[in-house]
Scaffold this motif. Structure first.
Motif, PDB file in Angstrom:
ATOM      1  N   ALA A   5      48.460  38.268  28.925  1.00 10.12           N
ATOM      2  CA  ALA A   5      48.228  36.972  28.270  1.00 10.12           C
ATOM      3  C   ALA A   5      47.692  35.947  29.265  1.00 10.12           C
ATOM      4  CB  ALA A   5      49.519  36.476  27.628  1.00 10.12           C
ATOM      5  N   GLN A   6      48.233  35.940  30.480  1.00  8.93           N
ATOM      6  CA  GLN A   6      47.754  35.018  31.504  1.00  8.93           C
ATOM      7  C   GLN A   6      46.320  35.353  31.917  1.00  8.93           C
ATOM      8  OE1 GLN A   6      50.910  35.736  34.317  1.00  8.93           O
ATOM      9  NE2 GLN A   6      52.019  33.859  33.759  1.00  8.93           N
ATOM     10  N   ILE A   7      46.020  36.642  32.014  1.00 10.95           N
ATOM     11  CA  ILE A   7      44.664  37.065  32.378  1.00 10.95           C
ATOM     12  C   ILE A   7      43.676  36.640  31.299  1.00 10.95           C
ATOM     13  CG2 ILE A   7      43.171  39.074  32.735  1.00 10.95           C
ATOM     14  CD1 ILE A   7      45.576  40.459  34.044  1.00 10.95           C
ATOM     15  N   LYS A  12      39.278  33.053  29.402  1.00 10.69           N
ATOM     16  CA  LYS A  12      38.839  32.015  28.466  1.00 10.69           C
ATOM     17  C   LYS A  12      38.430  30.744  29.199  1.00 10.69           C
ATOM     18  CE  LYS A  12      40.533  29.271  24.541  1.00 10.69           C
ATOM     19  NZ  LYS A  12      41.711  28.992  23.666  1.00 10.69           N
ATOM     20  N   ASP A  13      39.161  30.412  30.266  1.00  2.72           N
ATOM     21  CA  ASP A  13      38.882  29.198  31.040  1.00  2.72           C
ATOM     22  C   ASP A  13      37.846  29.426  32.139  1.00  2.72           C
ATOM     23  OD1 ASP A  13      40.755  27.882  29.509  1.00  2.72           O
ATOM     24  OD2 ASP A  13      42.396  28.173  30.936  1.00  2.72           O
ATOM     25  N   LYS A  14      37.260  30.623  32.187  1.00  2.00           N
ATOM     26  CA  LYS A  14      36.245  30.963  33.195  1.00  2.00           C
ATOM     27  C   LYS A  14      36.807  30.899  34.617  1.00  2.00           C
ATOM     28  CE  LYS A  14      33.111  31.337  29.972  1.00  2.00           C
ATOM     29  NZ  LYS A  14      32.597  32.665  29.551  1.00  2.00           N
ATOM     30  N   LYS A  15      38.076  31.233  34.758  1.00  2.00           N
ATOM     31  CA  LYS A  15      38.721  31.187  36.076  1.00  2.00           C
ATOM     32  C   LYS A  15      39.164  32.573  36.564  1.00  2.00           C
ATOM     33  CE  LYS A  15      40.509  26.465  35.461  1.00  2.00           C
ATOM     34  NZ  LYS A  15      41.735  25.626  35.391  1.00  2.00           N
ATOM     35  N   ALA A  16      38.929  33.590  35.775  1.00  2.00           N
ATOM     36  CA  ALA A  16      39.396  34.926  36.135  1.00  2.00           C
ATOM     37  C   ALA A  16      38.564  35.504  37.276  1.00  2.00           C
ATOM     38  CB  ALA A  16      39.333  35.845  34.926  1.00  2.00           C
ATOM     39  N   VAL A  17      39.235  36.234  38.154  1.00  2.00           N
ATOM     40  CA  VAL A  17      38.574  36.959  39.244  1.00  2.00           C
ATOM     41  C   VAL A  17      38.460  38.414  38.815  1.00  2.00           C
ATOM     42  CG1 VAL A  17      38.709  37.699  41.645  1.00  2.00           C
ATOM     43  CG2 VAL A  17      39.448  35.386  40.991  1.00  2.00           C
ATOM     44  N   VAL A  18      37.232  38.883  38.663  1.00  2.00           N
ATOM     45  CA  VAL A  18      36.968  40.244  38.212  1.00  2.00           C
ATOM     46  C   VAL A  18      36.128  40.949  39.255  1.00  2.00           C
ATOM     47  CG1 VAL A  18      36.045  41.673  36.347  1.00  2.00           C
ATOM     48  CG2 VAL A  18      36.998  39.410  35.826  1.00  2.00           C
ATOM     49  N   LEU A 367      30.257  46.240  33.027  1.00  2.00           N
ATOM     50  CA  LEU A 367      31.536  45.877  32.419  1.00  2.00           C
ATOM     51  C   LEU A 367      32.124  44.636  33.084  1.00  2.00           C
ATOM     52  CD1 LEU A 367      33.857  46.424  30.496  1.00  2.00           C
ATOM     53  CD2 LEU A 367      34.696  48.171  32.081  1.00  2.00           C
ATOM     54  N   LYS A 368      31.979  44.523  34.395  1.00  2.00           N
ATOM     55  CA  LYS A 368      32.440  43.330  35.102  1.00  2.00           C
ATOM     56  C   LYS A 368      31.780  42.074  34.537  1.00  2.00           C
ATOM     57  CE  LYS A 368      31.948  40.995  39.586  1.00  2.00           C
ATOM     58  NZ  LYS A 368      31.532  41.116  41.000  1.00  2.00           N
ATOM     59  N   GLU A 369      30.471  42.119  34.342  1.00  2.00           N
ATOM     60  CA  GLU A 369      29.748  40.965  33.808  1.00  2.00           C
ATOM     61  C   GLU A 369      30.245  40.606  32.409  1.00  2.00           C
ATOM     62  OE1 GLU A 369      25.696  42.127  33.925  1.00  2.00           O
ATOM     63  OE2 GLU A 369      25.546  42.084  36.116  1.00  2.00           O
ATOM     64  N   GLN A 370      30.524  41.604  31.599  1.00  2.00           N
ATOM     65  CA  GLN A 370      30.973  41.358  30.235  1.00  2.00           C
ATOM     66  C   GLN A 370      32.373  40.754  30.208  1.00  2.00           C
ATOM     67  OE1 GLN A 370      30.524  45.107  28.190  1.00  2.00           O
ATOM     68  NE2 GLN A 370      28.290  44.957  28.108  1.00  2.00           N
ATOM     69  N   VAL A 371      33.249  41.235  31.089  1.00  2.00           N
ATOM     70  CA  VAL A 371      34.605  40.673  31.148  1.00  2.00           C
ATOM     71  C   VAL A 371      34.547  39.211  31.592  1.00  2.00           C
ATOM     72  CG1 VAL A 371      36.857  40.810  32.281  1.00  2.00           C
ATOM     73  CG2 VAL A 371      35.724  42.899  31.511  1.00  2.00           C
ATOM     74  N   ILE A 372      33.765  38.917  32.621  1.00  2.00           N
ATOM     75  CA  ILE A 372      33.639  37.540  33.107  1.00  2.00           C
ATOM     76  C   ILE A 372      33.086  36.632  32.011  1.00  2.00           C
ATOM     77  CG2 ILE A 372      32.365  36.050  34.709  1.00  2.00           C
ATOM     78  CD1 ILE A 372      32.539  38.330  36.767  1.00  2.00           C
ATOM     79  N   ALA A 373      32.112  37.132  31.257  1.00  2.00           N
ATOM     80  CA  ALA A 373      31.488  36.328  30.199  1.00  2.00           C
ATOM     81  C   ALA A 373      32.393  36.155  28.980  1.00  2.00           C
ATOM     82  CB  ALA A 373      30.170  36.960  29.784  1.00  2.00           C
ATOM     83  N   GLY A 374      33.470  36.940  28.922  1.00  2.00           N
ATOM     84  CA  GLY A 374      34.366  36.857  27.776  1.00  2.00           C
ATOM     85  C   GLY A 374      33.881  37.629  26.567  1.00  2.00           C
ATOM     86  N   THR A 375      32.864  38.485  26.748  1.00  2.00           N
ATOM     87  CA  THR A 375      32.344  39.265  25.628  1.00  2.00           C
ATOM     88  C   THR A 375      33.001  40.630  25.509  1.00  2.00           C
ATOM     89  OG1 THR A 375      30.537  40.116  27.011  1.00  2.00           O
ATOM     90  CG2 THR A 375      30.109  38.103  25.728  1.00  2.00           C
TER      91      THR A 375
END
Length: 404
Positions: A5-7, A12-18, A367-375
């Motif tokens: 949930a935190q991840i 969502k806030d564009k703060k995740a490190v992937v 996949l990294k790009e998609q996770v960062i983009a939230g897609t």
């Protein structure tokens, strides 16, 4: 410690490190597990390799008058029709069935490939690519379904459901094939040359998805996966799922172990990641790009993803002995395999991967790009995958019979 949930909130806030799994391994080598655990939220893995236990479910929609299909061919490749009236399943390794040479010649002209070097995997690739496929069907006549036969041209846009349902994908580990015999052997690993002329391995090694979650603690039923360029899901354990395989101290298996059943919408897939292929004198298959994002929930998750090619092994199996249990020449690390040569009984043997290492890395990066983009979704599984399955052979209960 962090939660999924935190991840998700950080994404969502564009703060995740992937990071890709290779980036994670480099960071751990530089900073250590504890520091990296504080920094990273998600790690992406990837593979692009043949996965022959794959296929596609297709719903055609009803004809007028209706037909109850009981035999069916897509570009002369048979599909299974023992389901609902217009539900079909085509397997990746299905081979063409030509009633006459003229039909074969017409297909070769239209497709530009030998009819002997194609199969179900090519049909799946063509549909995903938006190409047309010829359908021929024979029906079981009844009061509900009076039509006896039907033929037409299909595309992915003229059918209802079209989704990959793959009973066995993403082996956690596999074997290295060699041939100590006197003639070339044509196998599902490709040609194996005599007198230990070459060695072929399947997995891309330490970047492969399940090497980085050896006990399947981060994924399970319902986990999203990158499947053929689209969002797919883990439906359940795969066939021949064998998590009780012997393991090293780092918990990675020494041979074929866990597998996954994957499902995903074929209409959303990209033919770059779903490619029909053919192994000479063996048969057709399907090259498939699969990536799995792993949430870094704790130090254990990071430590598992830090495993390197020097720390994982595969068994060298001699295909010249035609038995279910073949002799082996021991274990070899993936670092040795990727060096280009290995030593077998003092002899230098050339190695080659069946997986595309370049494309496997590209899956993880995409996949990294998609996770960062939230897609691409990150979510907890709805149930764990079993870790107690044994492997049951059939030779104890059956015998060979004469073919007419």
């Amino acid at each position: 410690m962090r939660t999924i949930a935190q991840i998700k909130e950080k994404i969502k806030d564009k703060k995740a490190v992937v990071w890709t799994v290779e980036e994670l391994k480099a960071q751990v080598a530089e900073k250590g597990v504890t520091q990296v655990t504080k920094e990273v939220d998600v790690v992406t893995t990837g593979t692009f390799e043949p996965m022959e236990s794959s296929g596609a479910m297709i719903n055609l929609g009803h004809t007028d008058p209706p037909i109850n299909i009981r035999q069916c061919w897509l570009d002369s490749v048979p599909a299974y029709a023992g389901l609902g009236a217009v539900d079909l399943y085509i397997g990746a390794t299905a081979i063409p069935d030509y009633s006459n040479s003229g039909e074969a010649s017409e297909l070769e002209t239209r497709l530009g490939v030998s009819h002997k070097e194609r199969g179900g995997g090519h049909i799946i690739q063509n549909l995903i690519a938006g190409q047309s496929v010829q359908l021929k069907a024979i029906g079981q006549v009844s009061d509900c379904y009076p039509r006896a036969s039907f033929q037409t041209t299909l595309t992915r846009d003229t059918i209802n459901q079209f989704y990959l349902y793959n009973p066995r994908n993403v082996y956690q580990n596999f074997i290295v094939g060699v041939n100590a015999g006197e003639r070339v052997l044509h196998t599902y690993l490709g040609p194996l040359h005599p007198n230990l002329g070459n060695a072929v391995y399947s997995s891309p090694g330490a970047i492969a998805p399940l090497f980085n979650d050896p006990q399947l603690k981060l994924i399970g039923i319902g986990s999203p996966v990158f499947l053929g360029g689209a969002v797919g899901y883990i439906a359940c354990e795969g066939t021949q799922h064998f998590p009780k395989q012997r393991r090293l101290e780092n918990q990675t298996p020494i041979g074929p172990a866990a597998t996954l059943t994957l499902v995903g919408d074929g209409k959303a897939m990209n033919p770059r990641w779903v490619r029909g292929c053919y192994f000479k004198n063996y048969g057709p298959s399907l090259m498939l790009g699969v990536g799995i994002p792993l949430p870094m929930l704790n130090e254990e998750a990071v430590a598992n993803c830090a495993v390197t090619d020097e720390e994982i092994v595969a068994p060298i199996v001699d295909f010249s002995i035609p038995r279910r249990v073949r002799p082996t020449f021991g274990l070899v690390t993936y670092a040795q395999l990727k060096s280009g040569t290995i030593k077998i009984e003092g002899e230098t043997v050339r190695t080659a991967p069946l997986a595309s290492i370049v494309r496997s890395r590209e899956v993880a990066a995409t996949l990294k790009e998609q996770v960062i983009a939230g897609t691409f979704p990150i979510q907890a599984p709805i149930a764990p995958l079993p870790m107690d399955r044994a492997f049951l052979p059939q030779d104890r209960w059956g015998s060979q019979f004469a073919l007419e």
